[in-house]
Design an enzyme around this catalytic site. Structure first.
Site, PDB file in Angstrom:
ATOM      1  N   LYS A 493     -13.933   8.347  11.720  1.00 51.82           N
ATOM      2  CA  LYS A 493     -13.648   9.410  10.748  1.00 51.82           C
ATOM      3  C   LYS A 493     -12.491   8.988   9.844  1.00 51.82           C
ATOM      4  CE  LYS A 493     -10.617  11.575  14.077  1.00 51.82           C
ATOM      5  NZ  LYS A 493     -10.541  12.485  15.201  1.00 51.82           N
ATOM      6  N   TYR A 720      14.587   4.898 -10.709  1.00 56.40           N
ATOM      7  CA  TYR A 720      14.753   6.267 -11.212  1.00 56.40           C
ATOM      8  C   TYR A 720      15.919   6.982 -10.536  1.00 56.40           C
ATOM      9  CZ  TYR A 720      10.030   6.174 -13.254  1.00 56.40           C
ATOM     10  OH  TYR A 720       8.927   5.890 -13.994  1.00 56.40           O
TER      11      TYR A 720
END
Ligand SMILES: *Cc1c(COP(=O)(O)O)cnc(C)c1O
Length: 825
Positions: A493, A720
């Protein structure tokens, strides 16, 4: 095998079997032990081996259909369906194979080198080949065929043309080596070294070494390194009559290495042998390579090769690539790049691997001349052409003068030939390749990496590398602690826990897991479309997907009366209205999906009164199997589940599979394995139990490369909104991986690390969407160098811990834009 093969009478006398049936098929020339890969040729004999999990007898009918006509079995069979076959019954098929190989070995009287030890066996064997193929016609083990099955298969390849053999032998348990000794009977032994692998099966290092030394029971000479004290002590004690040849870097030995000079990309070794000083220069620098080379130097000296030739041969030594890479190619192609030395046996293995791909329906092989084969060209390329035909390759590209000369041999296949790799690259265009599985198999001098580069889909440089070999080893470890009859449902999965559904599913199907489980129907659909055929359970079947599921024969988990009603309705309006397999989920304390205990009696009635579905399995899920503190809770879940499934069974009057264990359940509550287990995280090599972490190997590594390196002055910030300033002048590397790739922003500003050139480099500044900066002031690195974000050096647990989460989340968060690259050894 002998050119003329063995008659079945001779064979039967060798293995001591009984004929269950004879037919006109009475010559044995080729051995088949794996029903999934073989080349149908006259004289194929199938040995129905029985392992702890698989039983070759189950595949006899299919093999007969595919044309195999001789079988060696250890169980009685229904011969009605095998009218034209010769069938020989023996007590033990593996023993018969080994006896046969030992008999075969005795027909040859040329030198045979046997290599064993913990590491380096395959490299020593391959290098021995590189050093000696010009002087001998050598037979050697294909790839790393060194097991109880691999060794007899290798030795049975000996034929009249050979005059030298090199075989490797590997063991994992006591009493295995005597058997291999009888088959290889090395006249010359090489003991590479001793290390931790398989130590758990031996009571001491001495016991392990002693077992390995049994390979040399009848050798005339044994080569080993005097500097391994444990080995030296045991060799002295256990190998009395043999001639021992040792080398050492520190004390007098037969070959005393007196000087090791590291050069730019090579190493110069000086040593004293029989009182004479000699030296070689080898294009390798790592200690492991030097160790392997010293064994081989002593081998060549023992074989009395002259010094000038020895020196030349060592200079020409090339590295042995031992892994096979599977990459996304251009235009939907699957690209398999096998850089392992090109020879006919490894070409066979590579073609089988190619055919094992089911994603595309067309198969293309790009193959270079096979150098260093020692066989005459006509025979060699006839074999290659036969292989291409028998493997039903659609398109063949032959590169090299020899293939060009023999192109007329390649019939029944679309084939093109080029003298050089450059000519191939100049002539073909990318549009010539689309939706096909492509094998690249070239001798090193043909530089097939240029073709790989041309055919590979370009992506950014961050990749998630998945080691499928390790995954299979994890699977086999789990098998080894389960009862042979317990089935395995492998959880694929969420894109196989981030690893890539199709490729993982394919390798699991090949390794015969019984079931796969996906989360949603569409995951199952794409597996079916890519050719996966084993049963698939869907954990979250959405009502809207029921029709699709039925169309693709996906089996739903049914967890409520509502879903059951809907599913019955969907079935009635489809063509599949009888006995459709479903799986009943019972809630025993997880309180997620599932029927409660007091629903069971009503559920039993509903199910008993219809024949649209049939309960294939009943299961429940443990909420805290990995936590010691919850042991009594877990035991209670298991007891409740047993009760519920018994109740349901009595209502239904038929058996079904019962399963409750996930990975940590398997490891901690093996007594509750019942009929099947659901294997997830452990397959991917991860566990929260330290004692098991040694047995499991993480399969995924997130890797990237340095894009740029810059010097940044103290007082400046990085990236940043820099929160902090550098306190000293620093060297900063930019790597092309960011939070959009699955590297969470929480790891920025010194929280997380990466691994570069054997050093830890902290992440500095904020992590950006596509990029991250790391401090490499203390690391000797360059632009373009590899960076590991997690993998074999930086473990994923640590990263998960920094993020206050679990490895499951880290893995499944790796973005789909990060290319998955699959490797196999
Ligand atoms: C995911 C899952 C598993 C596997 O769990 P692991 O801890 O990864 O082994 C088993 N059963 C169910 C129902 C699951 O959803």
């Amino acid at each position: 095998m002998l050119k003329s093969g063995y008659t079945i009478e001779d064979f039967n006398a060798i293995v001591g079997g009984d004929f269950l049936q004879k037919s006109q098929h009475n010559i044995i020339k080729h051995i088949v032990t794996d029903s999934r890969k073989f080349e149908l040729r006259e004289g194929c004999v199938f040995f129905a081996l029985t392992g702890s999990r698989s039983n070759g007898h189950a595949y006899i009918k299919d093999l007969y259909h595919s044309g195999v006509r001789i079988f060696v079995v250890s169980q009685n069979l229904d011969l009605n369906n095998l009218a034209q076959a010769t069938v020989i019954l023996v007590d033990d098929t593996l023993q018969a194979l080994q006896k046969f190989a030992a008999h075969h070995r005795d027909l040859f009287h040329f030198p045979v080198v046997g290599v064993t030890g913990s590491n380096g066996k395959t490299i020593v064997k391959e290098w021995a080949y590189q050093l000696l193929y010009r002087d001998f016609h050598i037979i050697r083990s294909p790839k790393s065929y060194n097991s109880q099955v691999g060794v007899p298969l290798s030795v049975l390849l000996m034929n009249e043309n050979h005059n030298f053999g090199v075989f490797e032998a590997g063991i994992s348990q006591p009493h295995e080596m005597q058997k291999l000794e009888k088959i290889i009977k090395p006249t010359i032994g090489i003991f590479t070294n001793i290390g931790p692998p398989h130590q758990e099966n031996f009571s001491s290092v001495d016991e392990k070494i002693g077992e390995k030394l049994k390979l040399f029971a009848h050798s005339n000479v044994v080569i080993y390194c005097r500097d391994h004290n444990d080995i030296h002590r045991n060799v002295k004690r256990k190998l009395k009559s043999q001639n021992l040849l040792s080398w050492s870097m520190s004390i007098p030995a037969d070959l005393t290495i007196s000087l090791i000079e590291p050069l730019e990309k090579s190493t110069k070794l000086t040593g004293v042998y029989k009182g004479k000083t000699k030296s070689i220069t080898v294009p390798f620098t790592s200690p492991a390579s030097i160790e392997n080379i010293c064994h081989l130097w002593l081998l060549l000296l023992y074989l009395e090769m002259d010094d000038e030739k020895i020196s030349r041969r060592f200079q020409e030594l090339t590295s042995v690539a031992m892994r096979l890479e599977q990459l996304d190619g251009i235009n939907g192609c699957v690209l398999i790049n096998d850089a392992y030395n090109s020879d006919i046996n490894s070409l066979t293995i590579a073609l089988d691997y190619l055919k094992f791909q089911s994603k595309n329906k067309r198969y293309t092989a790009i193959v270079s001349d096979i150098l260093q084969s020692g066989e005459d060209e006509q025979t060699l390329y006839t074999r290659v052409a036969d292989l291409i035909r028998s493997r039903k390759i659609d398109r063949f590209f032959g590169i090299g003068k020899e293939l060009l000369t023999h192109k007329s041999l390649f019939t029944e296949v679309e084939a093109r030939f080029f003298e050089t790799t450059s000519q191939f690259l100049k002539t073909v265009s990318k549009n010539d390749f689309s939706k096909e599985n492509i094998l690249l198999k070239g001798s090193r001098s043909f530089e097939f990496e240029r073709i790989a580069d041309f055919l590979q889909e370009k992506s950014h440089e961050t990749v998630l590398e998945i080691d499928l070999t390790k995954m299979v080893e994890n699977l086999n470890y789990v098998r080894s602690i389960l009862h042979p009859a317990t089935q395995i449902m492998a959880m694929v999965k969420a894109f196989a826990y981030g690893a890539g559904s199709y490729d993982v599913a394919r390798i699991l199907e090949y390794n015969r897991v019984d079931y796969l489980a996906v989360a949603y129907a569409d995951e199952g659909v794409s597996l079916r479309e890519d050719g996966i055929t084993i049963p698939i359970m869907v954990l979250n079947p959405e009502l809207s997907s029921y029709d699709t599921m039925i169309r693709y024969r996906l089996e739903p988990q049914i967890f409520s009366f509502r879903t059951l009603e809907y599913f019955l309705k969907s079935l009635r309006s489809s063509n599949e209205s009888e006995n459709y397999p479903i799986h009943i989920k019972i809630n025993t304390g997880m309180n997620r999906l599932g029927f409660d205990l007091n629903d069971i009696s009503k559920l039993g009635e509903v199910l008993a009164n219809q024949n649209n579905v049939r309960v294939k399995s009943v299961f429940s899920h443990l909420a805290a199997s990995d936590e010691e503190a919850f042991e009594s809770f877990t035991r209670k879940q298991i007891e409740e589940f047993k009760l519920a499934s018994e109740m349901l069974e009595s209502k239904l009057n038929h058996r079904f599979l019962r399963h409750i264990l996930n990975s940590s359940g398997i490891l901690r509550y093996p007594d509750a394995q019942m009929d099947m287990v659901r294997l997830g995280l452990a397959l991917y090599g991860i566990t929260t139990h330290a004692e098991f972490q040694e047995k499991l190997q993480p399969v995924s590594s997130l890797k990237t490369v340095i894009s740029q390196i810059r010097e940044v002055k103290a007082g400046e910030g990085i990236g940043y909104s820099p929160k902090t300033r550098l306190v000293k002048n620093s060297k900063i590397a930019v790597i092309p991986v960011g939070y959009a790739d699955g590297l969470p922003r929480l790891l920025g500003n010194g929280v997380g690390n990466v691994w570069i050139k054997n050093s830890v480099a902290p992440i500095v500044g904020n992590i950006c969407m596509d990029m991250t900066m790391v401090d490499v002031t203390a690391v000797n690195c360059n632009e373009g160098d590899e960076v590991e974000v997690f993998g074999s050096h930086l473990d994923i647990y640590e990263m998960a811990e920094h993020l206050q989460t679990i490895p499951y989340e880290v893995l499944t968060n790796i973005s789909q834009r990060v290319k998955r690259v699959f490797i196999q050894e």
